[in-house]
Design a protein around this motif. Sequence first.
Motif, PDB file in Angstrom:
ATOM      1  N   GLU C  74       0.831  -1.210   0.000  1.00 35.40           N
ATOM      2  CA  GLU C  74       0.000   0.000   0.000  1.00 35.40           C
ATOM      3  C   GLU C  74       0.868   1.264   0.000  1.00 35.40           C
ATOM      4  OE1 GLU C  74      -2.662   0.148   3.332  1.00 35.40           O
ATOM      5  OE2 GLU C  74      -3.096   2.282   3.028  1.00 35.40           O
ATOM      6  N   PHE C  75       1.967   1.215   0.752  1.00 34.51           N
ATOM      7  CA  PHE C  75       2.793   2.420   0.894  1.00 34.51           C
ATOM      8  C   PHE C  75       4.065   2.378   0.038  1.00 34.51           C
ATOM      9  CE2 PHE C  75       0.146   2.568   4.693  1.00 34.51           C
ATOM     10  CZ  PHE C  75      -0.134   3.919   4.820  1.00 34.51           C
ATOM     11  N   ASN C  76       4.119   1.410  -0.874  1.00 36.62           N
ATOM     12  CA  ASN C  76       5.316   1.301  -1.736  1.00 36.62           C
ATOM     13  C   ASN C  76       6.612   1.224  -0.939  1.00 36.62           C
ATOM     14  OD1 ASN C  76       4.567   1.281  -4.533  1.00 36.62           O
ATOM     15  ND2 ASN C  76       3.687   3.303  -4.147  1.00 36.62           N
ATOM     16  N   MET C  77       6.602   0.402   0.070  1.00 34.66           N
ATOM     17  CA  MET C  77       7.761   0.322   0.958  1.00 34.66           C
ATOM     18  C   MET C  77       8.862  -0.562   0.394  1.00 34.66           C
ATOM     19  SD  MET C  77       5.863  -0.218   4.610  1.00 34.66           S
ATOM     20  CE  MET C  77       4.958   1.125   5.414  1.00 34.66           C
ATOM     21  N   GLN C  78      10.108  -0.153   0.601  1.00 42.95           N
ATOM     22  CA  GLN C  78      11.226  -1.087   0.621  1.00 42.95           C
ATOM     23  C   GLN C  78      11.330  -1.519   2.073  1.00 42.95           C
ATOM     24  OE1 GLN C  78      13.808   2.046  -1.096  1.00 42.95           O
ATOM     25  NE2 GLN C  78      14.689   0.320  -2.224  1.00 42.95           N
ATOM     26  N   TRP C  79      11.326  -2.791   2.327  1.00 40.74           N
ATOM     27  CA  TRP C  79      11.266  -3.215   3.732  1.00 40.74           C
ATOM     28  C   TRP C  79      11.932  -4.569   3.931  1.00 40.74           C
ATOM     29  CZ3 TRP C  79       7.976  -7.321   5.604  1.00 40.74           C
ATOM     30  CH2 TRP C  79       7.289  -7.981   4.563  1.00 40.74           C
ATOM     31  N   GLN C  80      12.330  -4.790   5.139  1.00 33.18           N
ATOM     32  CA  GLN C  80      12.898  -6.075   5.547  1.00 33.18           C
ATOM     33  C   GLN C  80      12.605  -6.291   7.020  1.00 33.18           C
ATOM     34  OE1 GLN C  80      16.952  -5.298   3.762  1.00 33.18           O
ATOM     35  NE2 GLN C  80      16.850  -7.532   3.490  1.00 33.18           N
ATOM     36  N   VAL C  81      12.494  -7.561   7.386  1.00 31.03           N
ATOM     37  CA  VAL C  81      12.411  -7.895   8.808  1.00 31.03           C
ATOM     38  C   VAL C  81      13.593  -8.807   9.131  1.00 31.03           C
ATOM     39  CG1 VAL C  81      10.961  -8.686  10.706  1.00 31.03           C
ATOM     40  CG2 VAL C  81       9.904  -7.928   8.571  1.00 31.03           C
ATOM     41  N   PHE C  82      14.361  -8.425  10.131  1.00 35.26           N
ATOM     42  CA  PHE C  82      15.515  -9.219  10.534  1.00 35.26           C
ATOM     43  C   PHE C  82      15.252  -9.804  11.920  1.00 35.26           C
ATOM     44  CE2 PHE C  82      17.025  -5.849   7.752  1.00 35.26           C
ATOM     45  CZ  PHE C  82      17.748  -6.560   6.807  1.00 35.26           C
ATOM     46  N   ASP C  83      15.794 -10.991  12.120  1.00 34.45           N
ATOM     47  CA  ASP C  83      15.598 -11.703  13.387  1.00 34.45           C
ATOM     48  C   ASP C  83      16.937 -11.703  14.128  1.00 34.45           C
ATOM     49  OD1 ASP C  83      15.222 -13.505  15.408  1.00 34.45           O
ATOM     50  OD2 ASP C  83      14.375 -15.091  14.140  1.00 34.45           O
ATOM     51  N   SER C  84      16.941 -11.108  15.316  1.00 35.05           N
ATOM     52  CA  SER C  84      18.221 -11.027  16.038  1.00 35.05           C
ATOM     53  C   SER C  84      18.757 -12.410  16.388  1.00 35.05           C
ATOM     54  CB  SER C  84      18.067 -10.184  17.313  1.00 35.05           C
ATOM     55  OG  SER C  84      17.337 -10.886  18.290  1.00 35.05           O
ATOM     56  N   ALA C  85      17.904 -13.423  16.313  1.00 35.16           N
ATOM     57  CA  ALA C  85      18.375 -14.784  16.577  1.00 35.16           C
ATOM     58  C   ALA C  85      19.152 -15.348  15.396  1.00 35.16           C
ATOM     59  CB  ALA C  85      17.191 -15.697  16.916  1.00 35.16           C
ATOM     60  N   LYS C  86      19.081 -14.656  14.281  1.00 33.25           N
ATOM     61  CA  LYS C  86      19.878 -15.066  13.111  1.00 33.25           C
ATOM     62  C   LYS C  86      20.876 -13.977  12.769  1.00 33.25           C
ATOM     63  CE  LYS C  86      16.545 -18.229  11.074  1.00 33.25           C
ATOM     64  NZ  LYS C  86      15.488 -18.354  10.050  1.00 33.25           N
ATOM     65  N   PRO C  87      21.931 -13.881  13.577  1.00 33.57           N
ATOM     66  CA  PRO C  87      22.902 -12.797  13.360  1.00 33.57           C
ATOM     67  C   PRO C  87      23.541 -12.900  11.976  1.00 33.57           C
ATOM     68  CG  PRO C  87      23.748 -14.435  14.906  1.00 33.57           C
ATOM     69  CD  PRO C  87      22.316 -14.777  14.670  1.00 33.57           C
ATOM     70  N   LYS C  88      23.889 -11.771  11.421  1.00 34.89           N
ATOM     71  CA  LYS C  88      24.516 -11.748  10.093  1.00 34.89           C
ATOM     72  C   LYS C  88      25.870 -12.436  10.143  1.00 34.89           C
ATOM     73  CE  LYS C  88      22.510  -7.329   8.771  1.00 34.89           C
ATOM     74  NZ  LYS C  88      21.174  -7.953   8.809  1.00 34.89           N
ATOM     75  N   ARG C  89      26.185 -13.111   9.039  1.00 31.58           N
ATOM     76  CA  ARG C  89      27.472 -13.797   8.911  1.00 31.58           C
ATOM     77  C   ARG C  89      28.458 -12.876   8.193  1.00 31.58           C
ATOM     78  NH1 ARG C  89      27.612 -19.031   9.844  1.00 31.58           N
ATOM     79  NH2 ARG C  89      29.101 -19.490   8.187  1.00 31.58           N
ATOM     80  N   ILE C  90      29.648 -12.806   8.762  1.00 30.24           N
ATOM     81  CA  ILE C  90      30.646 -11.843   8.310  1.00 30.24           C
ATOM     82  C   ILE C  90      31.842 -12.539   7.683  1.00 30.24           C
ATOM     83  CG2 ILE C  90      32.165  -9.957   9.050  1.00 30.24           C
ATOM     84  CD1 ILE C  90      30.381  -9.926  11.679  1.00 30.24           C
ATOM     85  N   ALA C  91      32.204 -12.116   6.469  1.00 34.75           N
ATOM     86  CA  ALA C  91      33.486 -12.534   5.894  1.00 34.75           C
ATOM     87  C   ALA C  91      34.458 -11.377   6.037  1.00 34.75           C
ATOM     88  CB  ALA C  91      33.309 -12.901   4.425  1.00 34.75           C
TER      89      ALA C  91
END
Lengths: 285, 285, 285, 285
Positions: C74-91
């Motif tokens: 409805e609002f033309n959003m760019q959006w994401q939902v992140f879960d702190s239980a799935k921390p980002k993996r870093i190289a």
Amino acid sequence: MSRVFRLVISCPDQVGIVAKVASFIADQGGSIVEANHHTETMDQWFFMRHEILASSLNNDLEGFKEKFTPIAEEFNMQWQVFDSAKPKRIALFASKESHCLADLLYRWHEKDLPGEVACVIANHDDLRSMVEWYQVPFHHVPVTPETKPEAFAKSEELAAKYEADVIVLARYMQILPPNMCRDYAGKVINIHHSFLPSFVGAKPYHQAYERGVKLIGATCHYVTEELDAGPIIEQEVIRVNHSQDIEDLKRLGRDVEKITLSRGLRYHLEDRVLIHGNKTVVFAP
Amino acid sequence: MSRVFRLVISCPDQVGIVAKVASFIADQGGSIVEANHHTETMDQWFFMRHEILASSLNNDLEGFKEKFTPIAEEFNMQWQVFDSAKPKRIALFASKESHCLADLLYRWHEKDLPGEVACVIANHDDLRSMVEWYQVPFHHVPVTPETKPEAFAKSEELAAKYEADVIVLARYMQILPPNMCRDYAGKVINIHHSFLPSFVGAKPYHQAYERGVKLIGATCHYVTEELDAGPIIEQEVIRVNHSQDIEDLKRLGRDVEKITLSRGLRYHLEDRVLIHGNKTVVFAP
Amino acid sequence: MSRVFRLVISCPDQVGIVAKVASFIADQGGSIVEANHHTETMDQWFFMRHEILASSLNNDLEGFKEKFTPIAEEFNMQWQVFDSAKPKRIALFASKESHCLADLLYRWHEKDLPGEVACVIANHDDLRSMVEWYQVPFHHVPVTPETKPEAFAKSEELAAKYEADVIVLARYMQILPPNMCRDYAGKVINIHHSFLPSFVGAKPYHQAYERGVKLIGATCHYVTEELDAGPIIEQEVIRVNHSQDIEDLKRLGRDVEKITLSRGLRYHLEDRVLIHGNKTVVFAP
Amino acid sequence: MSRVFRLVISCPDQVGIVAKVASFIADQGGSIVEANHHTETMDQWFFMRHEILASSLNNDLEGFKEKFTPIAEEFNMQWQVFDSAKPKRIALFASKESHCLADLLYRWHEKDLPGEVACVIANHDDLRSMVEWYQVPFHHVPVTPETKPEAFAKSEELAAKYEADVIVLARYMQILPPNMCRDYAGKVINIHHSFLPSFVGAKPYHQAYERGVKLIGATCHYVTEELDAGPIIEQEVIRVNHSQDIEDLKRLGRDVEKITLSRGLRYHLEDRVLIHGNKTVVFAP
């Protein structure tokens, strides 16, 4: 700067407050310019501040308040709505030292302070000429050990006469009596020339010099009955070293005091400071 | 880094000291790399530090000292000459928290600390593996209420065995006994996790949180018998706000502690810190 | 740290977005831990980030996303939902200099970095032992003028194999090829050792020394095809003076680089950084 | 403040300079209040500054100079002796923006600036009343594209008439002609409202906003023929974020500009700044 209403709320935390408030604002057509939330997890207390574009609302201030009242009651809110078109009126209390006073007068004159300087009340007459150049009423109310009660009564009367919303102790160097602290609870702002809680009381630069600290600071805080112990709004420091004597510390400190006071006062004038017990939530930009 | 001798002097102030010392150095062929002076006007005390290129001198360290002795006696100097080719040996005292210890070990390993890490003495065994990766001797000397005297005696013995010139309390969390403070006067460096003299003693981050300060800090100081009251070498602060809880303060504070301790220790290792009463003269670059 | 979902949104600004989103969250039973909004008035673009207590929601991540989709559309959003239980993996990409790498590895090891270090890819083998002490896979992928394309392909392959969500150039000293910049748009973070846009390119400390600046700095930014010109996440500076040579600037700079990179990376890992054109909105605490 | 002579020297480095100068001062009975040395190792150039208590000397300024001349010639020194009893005379150049001008006038009025404000020359008449309150001569010299040469000639004439030792461009917003840069080489101080070398030229706050930097700054530097490229005396920065628009940057920047200019000017007035090529040695306390 467009005219905004500032809705400032604190209340016990619970699910749905944000939704309720945001929906209310949307229903009023309100365009939110800035929004801040904070939950104090220790005691589950919620804080919120909205800036809403006045022109976007389909109600005036009174209408807005009336409509909001039921929500405020439902959530046991302490709340206020401020209108940026009615800037707070400031009574500046000064003594002989001019740096903080001059700084605030200058900022106000340059439209750089979001408030109205209503008057200056000083216990010495030295700064009259500077104040009058700014066309601000200057009142000399001497404070002597014998005349303290009358002097403070007179000062408070003057503040009331000028409809001051906030009293700023711009290096006033006098301890306000308890009743005045109570009358203006959360409305008297002091600049203390140390990084509190270090160096409470008199001659903090001497104390700092004696202790040999490597940074000196200043603290902008609300005045309470306990000396230099009220809620802190803002603090800043500057580096010093062994080569600087007490006069140097005073000189360097003046700049820190000016910056810290003007920043803290700005936060207050923009209704960004919410007092919570003996601490503050400051929704700084 | 070229090898230098560091001539460090303090004495009652009088005309001609600089000339005498500079002429002496010139007579020895000494090329001055860095020179610093300070006069404490309060009590007319003079402080001086020279870095002299060792290769430019027509004498070795002992010869230099011998020749300088008459001048030192003439002016009632407290004085020392340090040789950068003989870096100070450091005994690191630690507990369970690793951030300061890891930071110093890393800097030493990268040749970024102008001293030698001689050993680590810890009252818990947790950090052994980290220390041993750096191939530094690790000694676990538990401290319990019952074994305190023996534990400190053992620790001091170890420090002596490793010929430690300086003891660094890298978040050691134990109060040294008075005799150890005296034995190592001016040679034990502590990092206190507050901006002293605010928040002396235990749990300074809790104290800071309670008081609602807007900056938190750390203090690197020499240890004396009075808790957290010794001469300050270095201090640093970082901004915090209402949104940060005690865990956040601890996390942010760790970075400040590391920076402050490593900077203060570096000053000590380079003989830049002159203790004067309960204060320091720090000839920082 | 309780598990949270982080809902991050940007879209054209209009009245009612906050209300809609807040009401949606309330309908899901969501307890908001932190909320931030920003409107870019220049182009009327709206940015929003919510941290919602996962345990308070009556839906899992997928359910939450599914229910939110109609609002987003409805609002033309760019959006994401992140879960702190799935921390980002870093190289982590490194070269020979260890300070940034060591700092990030240490923070991760101490559970002070809200992400997972998945692997280290280095164009030199020097830092293998340090990395392996942390039990992190270390890959030596040399980069020579002749092997550049293969080396980068190999590195990108490794990053993919380790399911890296973000690549951190911890003083990698190599310019990534355009295709890699595009593949990982908004997901490659670099630390540049100057206060950008001053001193782009090689040897910034030499440039700073030549220019005689009185503060040196570091810049954490996203990598784009144009060298050192991507969106800035964080910057910091430190004071220097004439007495410090280039080696001193490098040494002092290392501390600034470490602090700036770890702070910027933390913002990214906590989904606090929203890229908007060539700038960032950083909802820092 | 006791009266001091400031002996400022730069020359090729060699062994014995310090001894020679210190011995000379001692022979004159001179009590050294402050001493600073620096050797630029790149080109083996030596810099030195002494503050000597005037009352301790057995000669007046002229006698001191005469006696010192042979030493100066022996070592090929560029040198000057300044008398703190003859503070430098300052011509302030201004335009419409008052913040730097007001700050310097205030500091001077409070005896907080170690110099004499001799006159204000402005290309607009707006600030006349403020300047005249301080009883400082105000000259309105308009600068238009057609009248530039005459206007600058007139301004330089006025500066000469008031015997200005230093010209301060307090947000003058005009580019001085090359001949004026040469006539007052090392004697024109500008405040540029960015952290140079970032954002040279016009509208630096707009440039900073566009680039999305996280700190904005100001630079106090000597004016040379090349725009914004002269030797830097002092720099300072302040943190900003995405929520601040260009007007906010300007407001925050004003405080940084004032602080940076007044600090840099103070260094110049106290003869602490030695120009070396396009860089400065600043013997700050």
